[in-house]
Each structure stands twice: as structure tokens, then as C-alpha cells.
Design a protein around this motif. Structure first.
Motif, short mmCIF file in Angstrom:
data_model
loop_
_atom_site.label_atom_id
_atom_site.label_comp_id
_atom_site.label_asym_id
_atom_site.label_seq_id
_atom_site.Cartn_x
_atom_site.Cartn_y
_atom_site.Cartn_z
N ASN A 32 0.90 -1.28 0.04
CA ASN A 32 0.09 0.07 -0.01
C ASN A 32 1.02 1.22 -0.09
OD1 ASN A 32 -2.47 -1.57 0.22
ND2 ASN A 32 -2.34 -1.71 2.22
N ILE A 33 2.12 1.26 0.57
CA ILE A 33 2.93 2.46 0.59
C ILE A 33 3.43 2.54 -0.96
CG2 ILE A 33 5.12 3.06 1.44
CD1 ILE A 33 4.63 1.63 3.83
N LEU A 37 2.85 6.08 -3.08
CA LEU A 37 3.86 6.79 -3.64
C LEU A 37 3.55 6.90 -5.05
CD1 LEU A 37 7.05 5.05 -2.41
CD2 LEU A 37 6.21 7.44 -1.75
N GLY A 38 2.96 5.82 -5.52
CA GLY A 38 2.49 5.88 -7.16
C GLY A 38 1.49 7.10 -7.36
N ALA A 64 5.30 6.78 -11.82
CA ALA A 64 3.95 5.83 -11.18
C ALA A 64 3.59 4.66 -12.01
CB ALA A 64 2.66 7.15 -11.54
N ALA A 65 3.68 4.48 -13.20
CA ALA A 65 3.53 3.34 -13.96
C ALA A 65 4.51 2.09 -13.74
CB ALA A 65 3.77 3.29 -15.65
N PHE A 66 5.47 2.60 -13.16
CA PHE A 66 6.77 1.81 -12.62
C PHE A 66 6.11 1.19 -11.29
CE2 PHE A 66 10.38 1.16 -9.58
CZ PHE A 66 10.88 0.10 -10.21
N LEU A 67 5.88 1.76 -10.31
CA LEU A 67 5.45 1.51 -9.00
C LEU A 67 4.07 0.84 -9.17
CD1 LEU A 67 6.04 4.92 -6.97
CD2 LEU A 67 7.17 2.90 -6.80
N ASP A 68 3.28 1.10 -10.16
CA ASP A 68 1.90 0.19 -10.20
C ASP A 68 2.58 -1.11 -10.57
OD1 ASP A 68 -0.96 0.00 -10.83
OD2 ASP A 68 -0.30 -0.57 -12.72
N GLY A 69 3.53 -1.42 -11.34
CA GLY A 69 3.80 -2.50 -12.02
C GLY A 69 4.58 -3.43 -10.79
N ILE A 70 4.99 -2.85 -9.80
CA ILE A 70 5.63 -3.53 -8.66
C ILE A 70 4.80 -3.90 -7.39
CG2 ILE A 70 7.76 -3.02 -9.58
CD1 ILE A 70 8.18 -1.15 -7.15
N ASP A 71 3.92 -3.07 -7.41
CA ASP A 71 3.20 -3.11 -5.95
C ASP A 71 2.40 -4.49 -5.69
OD1 ASP A 71 1.09 -2.55 -7.90
OD2 ASP A 71 0.18 -0.95 -6.52
N ARG A 83 -8.23 -6.90 0.17
CA ARG A 83 -9.32 -6.13 -0.21
C ARG A 83 -9.09 -4.82 -0.27
NH1 ARG A 83 -12.51 -7.12 -4.59
NH2 ARG A 83 -14.48 -5.69 -4.42
N PHE A 84 -8.70 -4.29 0.69
CA PHE A 84 -8.29 -2.74 0.70
C PHE A 84 -7.19 -2.34 -0.01
CE2 PHE A 84 -5.61 0.72 2.64
CZ PHE A 84 -6.58 1.89 2.69
N GLY A 85 -5.96 -3.20 -0.29
CA GLY A 85 -5.09 -3.03 -1.07
C GLY A 85 -5.56 -2.97 -2.59
N ALA A 86 -6.48 -3.79 -2.85
CA ALA A 86 -7.04 -3.97 -4.22
C ALA A 86 -7.95 -2.59 -4.51
CB ALA A 86 -7.77 -5.04 -4.45
N GLU A 87 -8.64 -2.14 -3.85
CA GLU A 87 -9.54 -0.93 -4.09
C GLU A 87 -8.59 0.30 -4.01
OE1 GLU A 87 -12.55 -0.68 -4.51
OE2 GLU A 87 -12.95 -2.99 -4.43
N LEU A 88 -7.65 0.32 -3.08
CA LEU A 88 -6.65 1.56 -3.20
C LEU A 88 -5.95 1.71 -4.55
CD1 LEU A 88 -5.42 4.07 -1.83
CD2 LEU A 88 -3.67 2.38 -0.85
N ASP A 89 -5.43 0.63 -5.05
CA ASP A 89 -4.82 0.23 -6.16
C ASP A 89 -5.64 0.80 -7.41
OD1 ASP A 89 -2.43 -0.77 -7.90
OD2 ASP A 89 -3.98 -1.65 -8.53
#
Length: 288
Positions: A32-33, A37-38, A64-71, A83-89
Motif C-alpha cells: 500500500n505504501i 507513492l504512485g 507512477a507506472a513503474f510503481l504500479d507494476g511492482i506493487d 481487499r483494501f489494497g486492491a481498492e486503493l490500487d
């Protein structure tokens, strides 16, 4: 028929607590961090676009795209999916790859077209939202064949955002586009439609899960070369990468339908074999 409502009474079954009261493992927070950051990078890209600092806006969006690819990969590696992480993402992806690219393109070129340019970026943002909503719904499906996990349905939002900025990369390379603003508008609409289309595109989710030993060092060299090129020649690297990605879309669609036809033939062959075997072992029936 209708029992009185008592706000102090809760008839629902108590949910089992995953973690002890007041304690959450640190490993659950790490993905989630990365997502937050993304999100900060995407919002920074919007600010840079408003200030007409295009290089920094593109850099923030790529980060931001790089962080989205690794989170997501970090979450699976640490077994910290939630579920929280999926909604936040999902919410962060809409801001980073739906709103931020639209603001960048409008401030860069499409504001010359006034309302028409704004309508184009609105359509792009709406298509990005629909793309993410469809992707979230597809996550709940468990009846899809395993081979389909190697493909996305339509262009994913992060890839769409990077590809959308191709005219900016081209201008940085010396191709000035002040007279091609209508083409930029059509290009924006085309990328938006690709995101909500049913065109199969290659997915990178399965890349890197297993690598043969003899390919480990070459992969490290290629990754280092790509990072070096991205940092040294960012516009050229992003432009070449965007063109290659667009060129691979017909290839991915052809490969998808080829595999789909093959699987259908295999399924028909198995059904036919089963039917013939059943007919062979059944005793003949005579009319009475």
C-alpha cells in the motif's frame, strides 16, 4: 412481517479477525505504501502539466507506472494481498492513468481546440475508468482457462497512459506538431477506444515468474540496458517502446485467436472421442 429496527442490536455473525486487535503486520503495509507513492507521483504529474513542465510531468507518470507494476508483485511476494489494497490500487490507477494523462495532453496541445479538446480528454478519462472497472469485475471470474491469463482484454490503463504521450516524446525528438493538433485529438480518441475494446493484448504478469538459469544473466544485462537508456535517452526510449507496443497489438490478437481456435479443436476432439467410446460400449437397443 417487519421487525422493529434496533440500532443497538447486531444480528450479524461476528467476523473472524485476521489479525489481532490493534496489530497489523508491517508486510501488509508495504504494498500500500508503493501504491500511495504512485498516487503522489500521478498527482505531481498533474501539477507539472499545469506548470507546463512537460519533461517532469512525463517522468512522474512513468514513475507512477513503474510503481504500479511492482506493487502487486510485492504484495504477492509478501503474501500481503488485501481487499483494501486492491481498492486503493484501483483508485490510484484512475488518477494516475486516467486523469493525469488527460490533463497532460489537454495542457500540452488539445487546449488549442477548446471544447473539442476537452471532450476528447473527457472521453479518454471515462474510458480509463470503464477499463479499470471491467478489469476489477474480471478478477472475480474463476471459470476462465489458464491460458487466457497471459492476455488482457483491451489495452491496460498504465500502457494506455504511456502510449498516449507518444506525441510528446516525438516533439522532444525534434518533430514539432503545432499544426497536427487535430491528429493528436484523433490519436487520443483511438487510445481511449483501445482501452475499452475487446482486443486481446499481451499481459506481462507471467513474465519473470520462472526463468531458466542460462537466461538469468542476460535478463540482468537487458534490464540494466533498458534503465540506462531510459535515464539517458528518455524520450527516444519511450517513443520506441510505445511504437513497439502498438505494433505488437495485432500480433497479440492474432496469437490469441490462434490459441483459442486450437483449444476449441482440442475440446471438440475430446468430445467426439468420448461420444464414440460411449456409443461403442453401449449395447444395441431393439424396438419392442
Amino acid at each position: 412481517m417487519f421487525p422493529p429496527f434496533d440500532p443497538e442490536k447486531d444480528d450479524r455473525k461476528p467476523r473472524a479477525r485476521v489479525f489481532a486487535r490493534g496489530q497489523v503486520p508491517t508486510r501488509v503495509l508495504i504494498p500500500n505504501i508503493f501504491t500511495l507513492l504512485g498516487l503522489c507521483a500521478g498527482l505531481t504529474a498533474i501539477r507539472m502539466a499545469i506548470e507546463h513542465r512537460w519533461d517532469l510531468a512525463v517522468a512522474a507518470l512513468v514513475f507512477a507506472a513503474f510503481l504500479d507494476g511492482i506493487d502487486g508483485r510485492v504484495a504477492r511476494l509478501l503474501k500481503a494481498q488485501s481487499r483494501f489494497g486492491a481498492e486503493l490500487d484501483s483508485l490510484a490507477d484512475f488518477v494516475n492513468f486516467g486523469v493525469a494523462p488527460a490533463i497532460i495532453m489537454f495542457n500540452w496541445a488539445l487546449d488549442d481546440l477548446k471544447s473539442m479538446g476537452w471532450i476528447a480528454v473527457l472521453i479518454y478519462a471515462v474510458c480509463a475508468a470503464l477499463r479499470l472497472a471491467r478489469f476489477n469485475v474480471a478478477l472475480d471470474r474463476t471459470d476462465l482457462p489458464a491460458w487466457k491469463s497471459s492476455y488482457f482484454v483491451g489495452v491496460p490503463a498504465p500502457a494506455g497512459a504511456i502510449v498516449l504521450l507518444l506525441p510528446i516524446y516525438a516533439q522532444d525528438l525534434g518533430l514539432h506538431l503545432p499544426t497536427l493538433t487535430p491528429l493528436v485529438l484523433l490519436y487520443t480518441l483511438a487510445v481511449a477506444l483501445l482501452m475499452v475494446s475487446r482486443v486481446p493484448t499481451f499481459s506481462g504478469k507471467l513474465i519473470g515468474q520462472k526463468i531458466a538459469r542460462e537466461y538469468v544473466l542476460p535478463v540482468f544485462v537487458l534490464v540494466a540496458l533498458f534503465i540506462a537508456c531510459l535515464l539517458t535517452y528518455p524520450s527516444l526510449t519511450l517513443a520506441v517502446g510505445s511504437v513497439i507496443y502498438l505494433a505488437l497489438i495485432p500480433v497479440s490478437a492474432y496469437r490469441y485467436f490462434q490459441v483459442e481456435r486450437k483449444m476449441e479443436l482440442i475440446a471438440k476432439g475430446q468430445n467426439g472421442k468420448g461420444a464414440s467410446e460411449t456409443t461403442a460400449i453401449e449395447p444395441p437397443s431393439f424396438p419392442r
